[in-house]
Design a protein around this motif. Structure first.
Motif, PDB file in Angstrom:
ATOM      1  N   GLY A  59       0.803  -1.350  -0.092  1.00 17.61           N
ATOM      2  CA  GLY A  59      -0.101   0.053   0.106  1.00 17.61           C
ATOM      3  C   GLY A  59       0.825   1.424  -0.091  1.00 17.61           C
ATOM      4  O   GLY A  59       0.361   2.234   0.299  1.00 17.61           O
ATOM      5  N   TYR A  60       2.210   1.242  -0.170  1.00 18.27           N
ATOM      6  CA  TYR A  60       2.917   2.283  -0.408  1.00 18.27           C
ATOM      7  C   TYR A  60       2.861   2.989  -1.683  1.00 18.27           C
ATOM      8  O   TYR A  60       2.798   4.274  -1.776  1.00 18.27           O
ATOM      9  N   PHE A  61       2.548   2.344  -2.953  1.00 19.87           N
ATOM     10  CA  PHE A  61       2.439   2.994  -4.052  1.00 19.87           C
ATOM     11  C   PHE A  61       1.109   2.418  -4.730  1.00 19.87           C
ATOM     12  O   PHE A  61       0.269   1.577  -4.223  1.00 19.87           O
ATOM     13  N   GLY A  62       0.727   3.418  -5.435  1.00 16.83           N
ATOM     14  CA  GLY A  62      -0.543   2.916  -6.279  1.00 16.83           C
ATOM     15  C   GLY A  62      -0.233   2.040  -7.314  1.00 16.83           C
ATOM     16  O   GLY A  62       0.950   1.692  -7.520  1.00 16.83           O
ATOM     17  N   LEU A  63      -1.114   1.353  -8.010  1.00 22.62           N
ATOM     18  CA  LEU A  63      -0.749   0.425  -9.028  1.00 22.62           C
ATOM     19  C   LEU A  63       0.114   0.855 -10.243  1.00 22.62           C
ATOM     20  O   LEU A  63       0.880   0.289 -10.823  1.00 22.62           O
ATOM     21  N   LYS A  64      -0.366   2.095 -10.500  1.00 20.51           N
ATOM     22  CA  LYS A  64       0.217   2.631 -11.679  1.00 20.51           C
ATOM     23  C   LYS A  64       1.290   3.846 -10.963  1.00 20.51           C
ATOM     24  O   LYS A  64       1.069   4.521 -10.241  1.00 20.51           O
ATOM     25  N   PRO A  65       2.280   4.227 -11.673  1.00 21.17           N
ATOM     26  CA  PRO A  65       3.094   5.203 -11.451  1.00 21.17           C
ATOM     27  C   PRO A  65       2.472   6.674 -11.360  1.00 21.17           C
ATOM     28  O   PRO A  65       1.409   6.695 -12.318  1.00 21.17           O
ATOM     29  N   ASP A  66       3.000   7.470 -10.479  1.00 21.24           N
ATOM     30  CA  ASP A  66       2.270   8.894 -10.691  1.00 21.24           C
ATOM     31  C   ASP A  66       2.437   9.668 -11.736  1.00 21.24           C
ATOM     32  O   ASP A  66       1.663  10.314 -12.286  1.00 21.24           O
ATOM     33  N   VAL A  67       3.678   9.395 -12.499  1.00 23.33           N
ATOM     34  CA  VAL A  67       4.078   9.963 -13.552  1.00 23.33           C
ATOM     35  C   VAL A  67       4.980   9.083 -14.620  1.00 23.33           C
ATOM     36  O   VAL A  67       5.786   8.234 -13.876  1.00 23.33           O
ATOM     37  N   ARG A  68       4.984   8.941 -15.665  1.00 26.21           N
ATOM     38  CA  ARG A  68       5.682   8.328 -16.698  1.00 26.21           C
ATOM     39  C   ARG A  68       6.002   9.490 -17.825  1.00 26.21           C
ATOM     40  O   ARG A  68       5.566   9.957 -18.363  1.00 26.21           O
ATOM     41  N   ALA A  69       7.426   9.597 -17.595  1.00 29.42           N
ATOM     42  CA  ALA A  69       8.206  10.548 -18.450  1.00 29.42           C
ATOM     43  C   ALA A  69       9.275   9.619 -19.109  1.00 29.42           C
ATOM     44  O   ALA A  69      10.208   9.327 -18.673  1.00 29.42           O
ATOM     45  N   ASP A  70       9.326   9.778 -20.554  1.00 27.98           N
ATOM     46  CA  ASP A  70      10.127   8.960 -21.482  1.00 27.98           C
ATOM     47  C   ASP A  70      10.329   7.700 -21.011  1.00 27.98           C
ATOM     48  O   ASP A  70       9.191   6.885 -20.999  1.00 27.98           O
ATOM     49  N   TYR A  71      11.379   7.275 -20.388  1.00 28.04           N
ATOM     50  CA  TYR A  71      11.283   5.675 -20.076  1.00 28.04           C
ATOM     51  C   TYR A  71      11.441   5.460 -18.544  1.00 28.04           C
ATOM     52  O   TYR A  71      11.462   4.472 -17.828  1.00 28.04           O
ATOM     53  N   THR A  72      11.042   6.725 -17.617  1.00 33.66           N
ATOM     54  CA  THR A  72      11.224   6.624 -16.207  1.00 33.66           C
ATOM     55  C   THR A  72       9.703   6.693 -15.781  1.00 33.66           C
ATOM     56  O   THR A  72       8.773   7.443 -16.115  1.00 33.66           O
ATOM     57  N   ASP A  73       9.516   5.847 -14.577  1.00 31.00           N
ATOM     58  CA  ASP A  73       8.325   5.799 -13.754  1.00 31.00           C
ATOM     59  C   ASP A  73       8.711   6.634 -12.784  1.00 31.00           C
ATOM     60  O   ASP A  73       9.656   6.284 -11.816  1.00 31.00           O
ATOM     61  N   TYR A  74       7.875   7.308 -12.061  1.00 33.21           N
ATOM     62  CA  TYR A  74       7.907   8.062 -10.827  1.00 33.21           C
ATOM     63  C   TYR A  74       6.941   7.885 -10.251  1.00 33.21           C
ATOM     64  O   TYR A  74       5.650   7.813 -10.241  1.00 33.21           O
ATOM     65  N   ARG A  75       7.222   7.193  -8.861  1.00 33.32           N
ATOM     66  CA  ARG A  75       6.281   6.754  -7.892  1.00 33.32           C
ATOM     67  C   ARG A  75       6.457   7.456  -6.635  1.00 33.32           C
ATOM     68  O   ARG A  75       7.349   7.355  -5.882  1.00 33.32           O
TER      69      ARG A  75
END
Length: 169
Positions: A59-75
């Motif tokens: 439960g620390y992160f949601g199922l999807k990243p908060d933001v995806r930019a280029d090849y990077t997921d930000y959680r």
């Protein structure tokens, strides 16, 4: 006779806290293994996906990243988690699932809110072909890149364990 009853009640009350701490320790181990570098093999010890799945399931992160930019997921973490004596607040995972250009720097970065010594992070970076940024500025890095992510004011540091960090040695 009251003492054993009180002791039993106290044990039952504290058991979930001990399990929670054990879970946090397992999550931290998974993430540090994904960042740890095996010099003999020339690669990270473990993949980052399973480590991040553990944080999602806890439960620390949601199922999807908060933001995806280029090849990077930000959680962004929904609540801080312990990480090397600090509070983990953001994880960046860079990977390539589909080729969309160039310049993938696969690996994981951990952003922590600093409280106290960062010696553990610095030692880990040095021992595992990572880069340590003791004065990470989330406003400059995240807001400045128009990612729509912001962190509350505070002192932050970043531990970056990517392919290029290992190749800099």
């Amino acid at each position: 006779m009251k003492f054993p009853t009180t002791l039993a009640w106290l044990a039952c009350a504290l058991l979930p806290l001990a399990a929670f701490a054990a879970d946090d320790a397992a999550l931290e181990k998974g993430l540090t293994d994904a960042m740890r570098y095996d010099r003999a093999k020339g690669e990270r010890v473990a993949p980052s996906g399973p480590a991040l799945q553990g944080y999602i399931q806890a439960g620390y992160f949601g199922l999807k990243p908060d933001v995806r930019a280029d090849y990077t997921d930000y959680r962004l973490l929904k609540r801080p988690a312990p990480f090397m004596g600090q509070s983990l607040v953001l994880v960046e995972e860079e990977y390539m699932s589909q080729y969309i250009g160039c310049c993938v720097d696969e690996g994981v970065s951990a952003v922590v809110r600093v409280s106290g010594s960062t010696a553990k992070l610095e030692a880990f970076a040095k021992a595992n072909a990572c880069r340590f940024e003791p004065k990470y500025d989330p406003a400059e890095e995240l807001t400045g890149r128009n990612l729509g992510i912001s962190l509350p004011p505070g002192r932050y540091a970043r531990l970056s364990c990517h392919e290029n960090d290992a190749n800099r040695e």
